[in-house]
Motif scaffolding. Structure first.
Motif, short mmCIF file in Angstrom:
data_model
loop_
_atom_site.label_atom_id
_atom_site.label_comp_id
_atom_site.label_asym_id
_atom_site.label_seq_id
_atom_site.Cartn_x
_atom_site.Cartn_y
_atom_site.Cartn_z
N GLU A 163 48.53 50.63 37.54
CA GLU A 163 47.24 50.32 38.15
C GLU A 163 46.21 51.29 37.58
O GLU A 163 46.56 52.33 37.01
N LEU A 164 44.93 50.93 37.75
CA LEU A 164 43.87 51.74 37.15
C LEU A 164 43.47 52.87 38.08
O LEU A 164 43.46 52.72 39.30
N GLU A 165 43.15 53.99 37.50
CA GLU A 165 42.54 55.08 38.26
C GLU A 165 41.57 55.82 37.35
O GLU A 165 41.63 55.69 36.13
N GLN A 166 40.65 56.57 37.97
CA GLN A 166 39.72 57.32 37.13
C GLN A 166 40.45 58.47 36.45
O GLN A 166 41.46 58.95 36.95
N GLY A 167 39.94 58.88 35.31
CA GLY A 167 40.58 60.00 34.64
C GLY A 167 39.73 60.48 33.48
O GLY A 167 38.91 59.74 32.94
N TRP A 168 39.94 61.73 33.12
CA TRP A 168 39.19 62.33 32.01
C TRP A 168 39.73 61.85 30.68
O TRP A 168 40.93 61.75 30.50
N TRP A 169 38.82 61.54 29.79
CA TRP A 169 39.17 61.33 28.38
C TRP A 169 38.66 62.57 27.66
O TRP A 169 37.51 62.99 27.86
N ARG A 170 39.52 63.16 26.84
CA ARG A 170 39.24 64.47 26.23
C ARG A 170 37.82 64.57 25.66
O ARG A 170 37.45 63.81 24.76
N GLY A 171 37.09 65.51 26.20
CA GLY A 171 35.79 65.84 25.65
C GLY A 171 34.72 64.78 25.83
O GLY A 171 33.59 64.96 25.40
N ILE A 172 35.06 63.65 26.45
CA ILE A 172 34.08 62.56 26.54
C ILE A 172 33.49 62.49 27.95
O ILE A 172 32.31 62.79 28.15
#
Lengths: 376, 124
Positions: A270-279
């Motif tokens: 399922e989808l969850e929010q999360g950090w994408w490196r440096g973005i």
């Protein structure tokens, strides 16, 4: 098989016609620059390898966005893999992940310190490894939806050994396209969508994104002429103000996508929010295991202490790395002060120089945008 | 990791298929392929799983890119070639044979070696 040479997208006349049409449409649009973004490491490989930028008009920028799944894996996610390896769990992952820096250590560094790391090519291989050992085996699962669906399928295939679990760093690319497109200062006017990710999700998935952000999206294949044809189609849509989705890769992508694969993907993740490196922090950008599969979730099964890794000093040049800005389309590899001097494929500082799908690594291999102004 | 690599299905055993990739015979899973697959079909392999059956009329065009990049000079130094060979390696070892036994990258990619024994249905 010699007739392969006669295929329509190998036809030099067609290439020339495409090139001319691209120049024509760019001059009709008239803006400088017109910026189009693609989101696929294999697209960047093909564009750079076949030197496609050489023939593009000066007012057209085709840039790479967050399309390298290894590169956008966030530092704390790498830290989790490193911590598990250092606490004696066997961590299996794709080869490209080994040298990707975490906060202070990569998985390679962890191995050098006695950590337990193995390279696999597929989730099934990681399960095979678990089957043959008493050790706890964790598959550090990276990659976009195309790859996540194989992780899901491997879990659903049954007979998963007790000592096997998943550390999911899988990412879902459509929300990231939306975030990057709407960042302050973004000049992106249209997207080339990745062909093989769209093989799973279907081209229709991009319709709401195109309408909401008034941004045409064209699904593209990987042949040089596939890419040129998709660039031309995208430019025409930009010129005409048509915020539509076009599929220029119908031999691999349909409007609805691969329905059995989608069913398997959403059954497990399922989808969850999360950090994408440096973005950025991306809402719905990460794929996490559903609670039904909590028993296979390494984050639930192990006490993963990544804080102790934060007392180690990070790479001394890491603060100068601009991988995040490169993946957000704000700058190019050659804008980075470290590129090619202090950050090289042999001694990478940032994730984009590590992976075969990272923009910096690809530009180091094939060259980036050649400056032909002096050649005339 | 973004690329699917095409190969020809030689044999099917439940959810496992033996597939020929440019002369290398490997085993992949059929769990997530979009439509049912038969012997003689071409599929795209991504990390050991077929993700798409390639429509028959599109096979030649789909193979052409790989023909180009695998057939080029100095394949070991090329990122795309390495990624393609990685995808092929992601498929499991075939129980029947491995045509890589001579080692190295395939240098005659368009030639599909194992044409003879497994042909149970026509591919035309």
């Amino acid at each position: 098989m010699n007739d392969l040479q006669q295929l329509r997208f190998r036809d030099p006349a067609r290439a020339e016609a495409l090139g001319e049409a691209i120049h024509e449409v760019c001059s009709e649009i008239g803006r400088d620059p017109i910026t189009l973004m693609h989101v696929c490491g294999s697209h960047e490989q093909a564009i750079a390898r076949f030197g496609l930028r050489t023939g593009l008009p000066k007012n057209l920028d085709v840039i790479m966005g967050p399309g390298c799944p290894v590169c956008i894996t966030d530092l704390p996610e790498v830290d989790e893999g490193v911590a598990l390896a250092l606490q004696g769990v066997k961590v299996c992952t794709y080869g490209d992940m080994l040298r990707v820096p975490g906060t202070s250590l990569s998985l390679n560094d962890a191995m050098a310190r006695g950590g337990n790391v193995a390279v696999v090519y597929s989730p099934s291989q990681a399960i095979e490894i678990a089957r043959k050992t008493e050790e706890q085996v964790v598959f550090f699962a990276t990659g976009f939806e195309t790859t996540a669906v194989t992780t899901a399928a491997a879990l659903l295939a049954g007979d998963v050994p007790e000592n096997f679990s998943i550390l999911s760093a899988h990412k879902y690319i459509p929300p990231a396209m939306e975030i990057v497109a709407t960042m302050p200062g973004s000049r992106i006017e249209g997207f080339l969508a990745a062909g093989h990710a769209a093989a799973i999700t279907g081209s229709g998935l991009f319709e709401p994104l195109a309408r909401k952000h008034r941004m045409p999206i064209v699904v593209a294949g990987f042949e040089p002429l596939d890419i040129l044809a998709a660039v031309l189609e995208l430019l025409v849509l930009v010129r005409d103000g048509r915020n539509e989705v076009a599929n220029l890769y119908p031999r691999c992508v349909s409007a609805q996508g691969n329905l059995p694969a989608q069913k398997i993907l959403w059954q497990v993740f399922e989808l969850e929010q999360g950090w994408w490196r440096g973005i950025a922090d991306i809402p719905d950008g990460n794929l996490r295991l559903r609670d039904t599969y909590a028993h296979l979730d390494a984050r639930k099964r192990f006490d993963i202490d990544i804080k102790k890794l934060w007392s180690h000093a990070p790479h001394e040049l890491a603060a100068q790395c601009v991988c995040g800005d490169i993946m957000a389309g704000k700058c190019q590899p050659t804008d980075c002060g470290l590129y090619g001097t202090k950050c090289t494929p042999d001694a990478p500082v940032g994730a984009c120089m590590v992976s075969s799908e990272g923009a910096c690594r690809i530009w180091q291999q094939y060259g980036g945008r050649p400056d032909l102004s002096e050649v005339g | 990791m973004c690329l699917g690599v095409p190969g020809k299905v030689l044999q099917i055993d439940g959810m496992d298929a033996t597939v020929d990739f440019f002369g290398m015979r490997k085993r992949i899973r059929l769990d997530i392929v979009d439509v049912p697959v038969a012997v003689g079909d071409y599929v795209l392999n991504h990390v050991g799983f077929a993700i798409r059956r390639i429509p028959e009329e599109d096979v030649a065009e789909t193979l052409a890119l790989f023909d180009t990049i695998l057939g080029g000079p100095e394949p070991e130094d090329d990122l795309m070639v390495a990624d393609v060979l990685g995808e092929i390696d992601a498929a499991g070892e075939s129980p029947t044979n491995d045509f890589r036994s001579t080692g190295g990258a395939p240098d005659a990619c368009p030639v599909f070696l194992p044409q003879q024994p497994q042909k149970e249905s026509s591919d035309e």
